[in-house]
Design a protein around this motif. Structure first.
Motif, PDB file in Angstrom:
ATOM      1  N   CYS A   1       0.808  -1.222   0.000  1.00 13.99           N
ATOM      2  CA  CYS A   1       0.000   0.000   0.000  1.00 13.99           C
ATOM      3  C   CYS A   1       0.839   1.269   0.000  1.00 13.99           C
ATOM      4  O   CYS A   1       0.656   2.150   0.843  1.00 13.99           O
ATOM      5  N   PHE A   2       1.771   1.334  -0.901  1.00 14.69           N
ATOM      6  CA  PHE A   2       2.658   2.500  -1.015  1.00 14.69           C
ATOM      7  C   PHE A   2       2.965   2.576  -2.510  1.00 14.69           C
ATOM      8  O   PHE A   2       3.346   1.570  -3.108  1.00 14.69           O
ATOM      9  N   ASN A   3       2.785   3.739  -3.097  1.00 14.66           N
ATOM     10  CA  ASN A   3       2.979   3.886  -4.541  1.00 14.66           C
ATOM     11  C   ASN A   3       4.028   4.957  -4.817  1.00 14.66           C
ATOM     12  O   ASN A   3       3.724   6.017  -5.373  1.00 14.66           O
ATOM     13  N   PRO A   4       5.286   4.694  -4.427  1.00 18.82           N
ATOM     14  CA  PRO A   4       6.320   5.726  -4.524  1.00 18.82           C
ATOM     15  C   PRO A   4       6.552   6.246  -5.937  1.00 18.82           C
ATOM     16  O   PRO A   4       6.969   7.401  -6.101  1.00 18.82           O
ATOM     17  N   ALA A   5       6.261   5.447  -6.958  1.00 22.95           N
ATOM     18  CA  ALA A   5       6.494   5.920  -8.327  1.00 22.95           C
ATOM     19  C   ALA A   5       5.654   7.159  -8.623  1.00 22.95           C
ATOM     20  O   ALA A   5       5.995   7.951  -9.497  1.00 22.95           O
ATOM     21  N   VAL A   6       4.550   7.335  -7.898  1.00 24.28           N
ATOM     22  CA  VAL A   6       3.745   8.541  -8.074  1.00 24.28           C
ATOM     23  C   VAL A   6       3.938   9.503  -6.909  1.00 24.28           C
ATOM     24  O   VAL A   6       3.978  10.711  -7.082  1.00 24.28           O
ATOM     25  N   SER A   7       4.114   8.950  -5.700  1.00 27.77           N
ATOM     26  CA  SER A   7       4.014   9.826  -4.542  1.00 27.77           C
ATOM     27  C   SER A   7       5.325  10.423  -4.048  1.00 27.77           C
ATOM     28  O   SER A   7       5.316  11.431  -3.354  1.00 27.77           O
ATOM     29  N   LEU A   8       6.460   9.846  -4.391  1.00 26.09           N
ATOM     30  CA  LEU A   8       7.715  10.417  -3.894  1.00 26.09           C
ATOM     31  C   LEU A   8       8.201  11.548  -4.796  1.00 26.09           C
ATOM     32  O   LEU A   8       7.905  11.570  -5.986  1.00 26.09           O
ATOM     33  N   PRO A   9       8.953  12.490  -4.230  1.00 27.76           N
ATOM     34  CA  PRO A   9       9.455  13.587  -5.052  1.00 27.76           C
ATOM     35  C   PRO A   9      10.503  13.105  -6.055  1.00 27.76           C
ATOM     36  O   PRO A   9      11.109  12.051  -5.852  1.00 27.76           O
ATOM     37  N   ASP A  10      10.715  13.892  -7.078  1.00 29.69           N
ATOM     38  CA  ASP A  10      11.716  13.610  -8.101  1.00 29.69           C
ATOM     39  C   ASP A  10      11.450  12.227  -8.715  1.00 29.69           C
ATOM     40  O   ASP A  10      12.257  11.295  -8.635  1.00 29.69           O
ATOM     41  N   ALA A  11      10.305  12.100  -9.361  1.00 26.18           N
ATOM     42  CA  ALA A  11       9.788  10.808  -9.804  1.00 26.18           C
ATOM     43  C   ALA A  11      10.714  10.090 -10.782  1.00 26.18           C
ATOM     44  O   ALA A  11      10.785   8.856 -10.766  1.00 26.18           O
ATOM     45  N   ASN A  12      11.425  10.810 -11.613  1.00 26.03           N
ATOM     46  CA  ASN A  12      12.314  10.138 -12.567  1.00 26.03           C
ATOM     47  C   ASN A  12      13.411   9.375 -11.831  1.00 26.03           C
ATOM     48  O   ASN A  12      13.779   8.264 -12.196  1.00 26.03           O
ATOM     49  N   TYR A  13      13.903   9.986 -10.768  1.00 30.88           N
ATOM     50  CA  TYR A  13      14.923   9.362  -9.930  1.00 30.88           C
ATOM     51  C   TYR A  13      14.354   8.108  -9.264  1.00 30.88           C
ATOM     52  O   TYR A  13      15.016   7.071  -9.191  1.00 30.88           O
ATOM     53  N   VAL A  14      13.106   8.207  -8.803  1.00 27.20           N
ATOM     54  CA  VAL A  14      12.472   7.069  -8.130  1.00 27.20           C
ATOM     55  C   VAL A  14      12.332   5.899  -9.098  1.00 27.20           C
ATOM     56  O   VAL A  14      12.633   4.751  -8.766  1.00 27.20           O
ATOM     57  N   ARG A  15      11.915   6.188 -10.323  1.00 26.59           N
ATOM     58  CA  ARG A  15      11.766   5.114 -11.316  1.00 26.59           C
ATOM     59  C   ARG A  15      13.118   4.461 -11.615  1.00 26.59           C
ATOM     60  O   ARG A  15      13.215   3.244 -11.726  1.00 26.59           O
ATOM     61  N   GLU A  16      14.147   5.288 -11.703  1.00 26.50           N
ATOM     62  CA  GLU A  16      15.491   4.727 -11.917  1.00 26.50           C
ATOM     63  C   GLU A  16      15.865   3.784 -10.786  1.00 26.50           C
ATOM     64  O   GLU A  16      16.411   2.710 -11.004  1.00 26.50           O
ATOM     65  N   ALA A  17      15.550   4.214  -9.561  1.00 28.47           N
ATOM     66  CA  ALA A  17      15.887   3.387  -8.402  1.00 28.47           C
ATOM     67  C   ALA A  17      15.205   2.024  -8.515  1.00 28.47           C
ATOM     68  O   ALA A  17      15.838   0.984  -8.323  1.00 28.47           O
ATOM     69  N   PHE A  18      13.917   2.031  -8.851  1.00 28.97           N
ATOM     70  CA  PHE A  18      13.192   0.759  -8.919  1.00 28.97           C
ATOM     71  C   PHE A  18      13.790  -0.182  -9.969  1.00 28.97           C
ATOM     72  O   PHE A  18      13.785  -1.396  -9.799  1.00 28.97           O
ATOM     73  N   GLU A  19      14.306   0.387 -11.031  1.00 27.81           N
ATOM     74  CA  GLU A  19      14.904  -0.455 -12.064  1.00 27.81           C
ATOM     75  C   GLU A  19      16.183  -1.133 -11.585  1.00 27.81           C
ATOM     76  O   GLU A  19      16.653  -2.085 -12.195  1.00 27.81           O
ATOM     77  N   LYS A  20      16.748  -0.617 -10.493  1.00 33.32           N
ATOM     78  CA  LYS A  20      18.007  -1.197 -10.016  1.00 33.32           C
ATOM     79  C   LYS A  20      17.808  -2.323  -9.013  1.00 33.32           C
ATOM     80  O   LYS A  20      18.771  -2.990  -8.640  1.00 33.32           O
ATOM     81  N   LEU A  21      16.588  -2.528  -8.548  1.00 34.21           N
ATOM     82  CA  LEU A  21      16.363  -3.568  -7.538  1.00 34.21           C
ATOM     83  C   LEU A  21      16.621  -4.959  -8.117  1.00 34.21           C
ATOM     84  O   LEU A  21      16.251  -5.249  -9.257  1.00 34.21           O
ATOM     85  N   GLU A  22      17.229  -5.823  -7.322  1.00 33.81           N
ATOM     86  CA  GLU A  22      17.396  -7.211  -7.757  1.00 33.81           C
ATOM     87  C   GLU A  22      16.099  -7.995  -7.572  1.00 33.81           C
ATOM     88  O   GLU A  22      15.819  -8.939  -8.297  1.00 33.81           O
ATOM     89  N   PHE A  23      15.366  -7.619  -6.543  1.00 31.79           N
ATOM     90  CA  PHE A  23      14.078  -8.292  -6.333  1.00 31.79           C
ATOM     91  C   PHE A  23      13.099  -7.334  -5.673  1.00 31.79           C
ATOM     92  O   PHE A  23      13.451  -6.602  -4.743  1.00 31.79           O
ATOM     93  N   TYR A  24      11.867  -7.373  -6.154  1.00 32.36           N
ATOM     94  CA  TYR A  24      10.856  -6.502  -5.580  1.00 32.36           C
ATOM     95  C   TYR A  24       9.521  -7.244  -5.508  1.00 32.36           C
ATOM     96  O   TYR A  24       9.023  -7.760  -6.516  1.00 32.36           O
TER      97      TYR A  24
END
Ligand code: SF4
Ligand code: SF4
Ligand code: SF4
Lengths: 740, 208
Positions: free
Chosen positions: A431-454
């Motif tokens: 129940c957390f949607n950081p791709a929309v809710s966190l600041p600097d969304a492009n940076y957040v999306r980049e971060a998610f792409e770096k996860l080994e597992f999610y």
């Protein structure tokens, strides 16, 4: 690993957001219901009472619950249409795994959970326990919030758990703790109509907490006066006795300026200060230089407005401070709140009828969600994860050695930064949607792409869940039972209306299943969420937010119980600080001097305009739920950029034109809405949308040093007239992120 | 009919549209909302005003209906047009002084607020007035409204030479007893009022 498995239009085609307008059985289908379930709205912190109509194990409509004391049947449009999400076609009904090139494929629970546990083990063995993070939610029940904190510390042994309340009101909480020693609105809402003057700072209550407007209007009917601070003339500001169109980030100018005038004119309660507070001298010294003229420069409003505010607030017999995200979403959010509360303490108007203050909770369980130990620095009962006594007590409740409980971890924004830096490799979120809710969304999306597992637990495939390896289909509020703590600090009971559909499972069960597979089944033996509540009560005992004396029966019978409720038989505590007794060990309120300082990013020649963000009444937070409900989407289908006619004219922009709003970090293309109700140096964009329309593409990753809340309310942008975008995402349906 | 009455207080309206959303949930016209939320030009103001049917004592919409499709119940509720009778001529639409009835082309019928007859006739409150979060719409007793509001309830209107009495009340400042709706309004702005009370730029004129 966590790249999108297929492109966005394909994901949208399968998982939405699709817009849904018709209740189960269609509009024409009427007739008797099987039952009417008294429960609460799943959205904002008001947690309005509502009755859900149930037929054939489906929520088919609602009926107002007029006997529930807080809202007496009243609802905002989100509450009215909330029932529409239950039978929504986008609802996730089975666990899924990503298959590269093919998207998400349904799987069995065994497979999904085994995969999750294998990845947790692999990552923790390779990189250490703290390399696996947890992002939790403030719309979860108290039981689930408690469970998430315990799950992270006991089953994952990671320090890195935080929650999306970090984006919401942690500044308010930290300020309250500093001044009063406790983090809760000090008064029940029934005190609001009794105030002779209200200072409403940074709160668009008409859109973000609509029920509160009735309390404020009652105050007006009783002859009270309303002062509103906001860069925009919101619907509540329209009828204010004094509206101060403060420049974003300039609030301390108004508060300190008011105090300066009040000291000069003798509107200070020295007797109260003497008996019940510490630190007044430094505050008085600090505000000496905040003359109306100096304050006016900071606040960006005429000095007379500040004087007038002091004249209204100063001599009043009773008063109330209400504040919300407008002053909290800043890199000086805590200081903003402290300066606001100081006005209540300096006049001694707290802890009695009609006198007090409240922070207006944004998220459903914004209050309870920040008490049960899912914050990176906190254990249940609002205890500190760094305090030996606190650790020992909770270790006892959990039946684990104290040393096994990790110390303070990373807060939400820092956790994302650690993912971006490659320090955190695995993540589970609920129940957390950081791709929309966190600041600097492009940076957040980049971060998610770096996860080994999610792994993602949710009931709709949110914009963030698109990056998941495993999606665990969880539950809606009406599919489980449990408590939340509303804006007043009152613990209320959500009752179950229907079962989770298909193969979806209740959230607590999913968490317990993972914990069991990790070998900690004995620590998570719950048979239902009531069992979790019983443990939570004990864990909170003796803590600041003490729920020990409560039972579900009592909560149900009394329509809610205010914490602290330290013993069985205790009636609960609606009003805090009565008789000037505060929650610090010395029993006093602590004044804290605050100086104004500039925000992290101020407008300059290149980016000359202030962007401020916020909500609209028909949408909630990242919009995962509300962007799927027809009536709500029709009301506000896509974000607009509010801009004053003078600025618009200077930039050659007309109402309805497409504009590109651009900061150093990213941009959106949205339509301009030319309105006189906003400061001419500021533009406003609501933040509920993803991708090319996400206000968070522009916002800055600066955070408040103490509360770690992001600075959503001010960054520097430029606005340029442009043409309608034609890329593939822009061509999607409006609800899916397209543009019209 | 109980002593409950419908009150509108425009000054309280926050434009949230909960009323609009909830009206569509009434059992008699599920899916269609019959309340209008009027918006002043958004460029100039955030003022909004809900408009329900005023349920006139002598409803002109019913009087001008050639098909006798609009009925007033004994308890004073003016009903939406009767489906089999309404011929879609829109006489009611143009005659109503409050601009309430709307012609729905899809169903070729006039639709308007029926004060949630499915609810009010069995002692429940109308949907919109139950949910309205700001108390701009309220369904309560006269005593309750007098006790809890500063303004006074008024249900007597003047349109030019015509007096109209309605079942629905509006809250007005104490000094007003009848709402004079001038057909052509040429009231000059009093000098004391700011030039444009909603323009923030004007409020900030002196600050740099
Ligand atoms: S969103 Fe908030 S104000 Fe609206 S109905 Fe739900 S709880 Fe009430
Ligand atoms: S529900 Fe009430 S406040 Fe909201 S728009 Fe309707 S009348 Fe106005
Ligand atoms: S009274 Fe009923 S029918 Fe009339 S506008 Fe309100 S909700 Fe709709």
């Amino acid at each position: 690993m966590a790249k999108l498995p297929v492109d966005i239009p394909e994901l949208v085609k399968e998982f939405g957001p699709h817009v849904h307008r018709v209740p189960p059985g269609g509009w024409a289908h009427t007739g008797p219901d099987d039952k009417l379930v008294k429960t609460h709205c799943c959205f904002c912190g008001q947690q309005c009472g509502i009755q859900l109509r149930v037929r054939d194990n489906k929520v088919v409509g609602f009926e107002p619950w007029e006997d529930f004391p807080f809202n007496k049947g009243k609802l905002c449009p989100k509450g009215v249409k909330r029932y529409m999400q239950d039978e929504h076609p986008d609802r996730l009904k089975a666990p899924m795994m990503r298959v590269a090139g093919k998207g998400f494929q349904p799987t069995t629970w065994d497979e999904a959970l085994d995969k999750t546990v294998a990845e947790i083990r692999r990552i923790q063995q390779a990189y250490g326990n703290d390399s696996f993070g947890v992002l939790s939610g403030a719309s979860l029940t108290n039981e689930k919030a408690y469970l998430m904190g315990k799950f992270a510390r006991v089953a994952l042994r990671t320090a890195n758990i935080d929650y999306n309340g970090r984006l919401c009101m942690v500044s308010a909480g930290a300020a309250s703790r500093k001044v009063f020693g406790m983090d809760r609105s000090a008064n029940p809402w029934s005190d609001i109509p009794k105030a002779k003057v209200i200072l409403l700072a940074g709160s668009n209550v008409a859109e973000c907490s609509p029920i509160t407007t009735d309390y404020i209007w009652q105050m007006r009917e009783n002859g009270g006066k309303l002062i509103v601070l906001d860069p925009r003339m919101t619907p509540i500001a329209r009828n204010a006795d004094l509206f101060i169109p403060v420049r974003s980030g300039g609030d301390i100018g108004v508060f300190n300026g008011m105090l300066h005038v009040m000291i000069e004119r003798g509107w200070i309660d020295y007797d109260f200060i003497e008996k019940h507070t510490t630190g007044w001298e430094q505050v008085a010294e600090t505000v000496k230089k905040y003359t109306p003229e100096y304050a006016s420069k900071i606040a960006g409003v005429p000095p007379e407005m500040i004087v007038k505010a002091a004249e209204m607030w100063g001599p009043a017999p009773t008063s109330f401070v209400l504040h919300a995200r407008g002053i909290e979403h800043h890199s000086k959010g805590v200081e903003n709140c402290v300066a606001a509360i100081t006005l209540a303490v300096a006049t001694g108007r707290i802890g009695r009828e009609g006198c007090g203050y409240a922070m207006i909770t944004g998220q459903g369980n914004g209050q309870g969600g920040r008490e049960q130990g899912q914050k990176c620095d906190q254990l249940p009962g609002n205890r500190s994860v760094e305090n030996h006594e606190h650790r020992k007590y909770i270790a006892g409740v959990w039946g684990v050695p104290e040393e096994s409980i990790p110390r303070k971890g990373l807060s939400a924004v820092k956790l994302i930064e650690a993912i971006h830096d490659g320090k955190i490799k695995g993540l589970i979120s609920i129940c957390f949607n950081p791709a929309v809710s966190l600041p600097d969304a492009n940076y957040v999306r980049e971060a998610f792409e770096k996860l080994e597992f999610y792994a993602n637990i949710d009931f709709f495939l949110s914009e963030t869940a698109r990056y998941a390896d495993v999606v665990l289909a969880g539950s809606l509020m009406e599919e489980d039972e449990g408590t939340t703590t509303n804006v007043e600090g009152k613990v209320i009971l959500h009752r179950k209306a229907v079962d989770p559909p298909g193969d979806a499972r209740v959230d607590w069960q999913i968490i317990c299943d993972i914990a069991t597979r990790l070998g900690y089944g004995d620590k998570f033996p719950y048979k239902n969420s009531h069992d979790i509540f019983e443990e939570l009560r004990v864990a909170s005992k003796g803590g600041i937010s003490d729920y020990y004396g409560m039972s579900w029966e009592m909560i149900s019978e009394q329509n809610g119980v205010y914490w602290p409720c330290p013993e069985v038989g205790h009636p609960g505590t609606p009003r805090l600080y009565e008789g000037g007794k505060f929650a610090h060990p010395d029993g006093k309120a602590h004044f804290v001097p605050v100086e104004w300082r500039p925000s992290a990013e101020m407008p300059d020649e290149e980016y000359p305009i202030i962007l401020t963000t916020g909500r609209v009444v028909s949408h909630f937070l990242s919009g995962t739920q509300t962007r799927r409900i027809g009536g709500l989407l029709d009301q506000y289908p896509q974000p607009r950029c509010e801009i004053h006619p003078r600025l618009a004219e200077k930039l050659g922009i007309a109402d309805g034109d497409f504009v590109k709003v651009e900061s150093r970090r990213g941009h959106v293309v949205v339509r301009a809405q030319v309105v006189k109700t906003i400061r001419p140096d500021t533009v406003f964009i609501p933040y509920h949308w993803p991708l090319g329309r996400s206000a968070n593409n522009m916002t800055v990753r600066a955070i408040d040093p103490e509360s770690n809340i992001p600075e959503y309310k001010i960054c520097a942008v430029r606005v340029i007239k442009t043409v309608e975008p034609t890329d593939e995402i822009a061509r999607l349906e409006v609800e899916a992120g397209g543009i019209r | 009919m109980s002593a409950m009455a419908f009150f509108i207080d425009y000054s309280r309206c926050i434009g949230c549209q909960a009323c609009v959303q909830a009206c569509a949930e009434c059992d008699t016209h599920r899916g269609t909302s019959m309340i209008h939320l009027e918006t002043i030009e958004r460029r100039d103001s955030v003022q909004t005003a809900p408009q329900v049917c005023m349920h006139c004592e002598d409803p002109i919409c019913a009087r001008v209906c050639p098909a006798d499709a609009i009925k007033k119940t004994p308890d004073g509720v003016v009903q939406s047009s009767l489906k089999p009778r309404c011929i879609g001529c829109s006489n009611c639409v143009v005659s109503c002084p409050f601009g309430v009835p709307k012609y729905s082309a899809e169903i070729d019928q006039m639709m308007k607020c029926d004060m949630c007859y499915d609810r009010t006739s069995i002692g429940k409150k109308p949907m919109c007035a139950t949910v309205c979060p700001s108390g701009a719409l309220t369904f309560t007793t006269m005593e309750d409204i007098q006790r809890t509001r500063r303004g006074i309830p008024v249900n007597s209107w003047r349109f030019g030479e015509e007096d109209v009495k309605t079942k629905v009340y509006v809250m007005v400042p104490r000094e007003v007893e009848r709402v004079n709706v001038e057909l052509v309004q040429i009231t000059p702005t009093p000098a004391s009022l700011p030039e444009d009370p909603y323009d923030i730029a004007l409020m900030l004129e002196e600050v740099r």
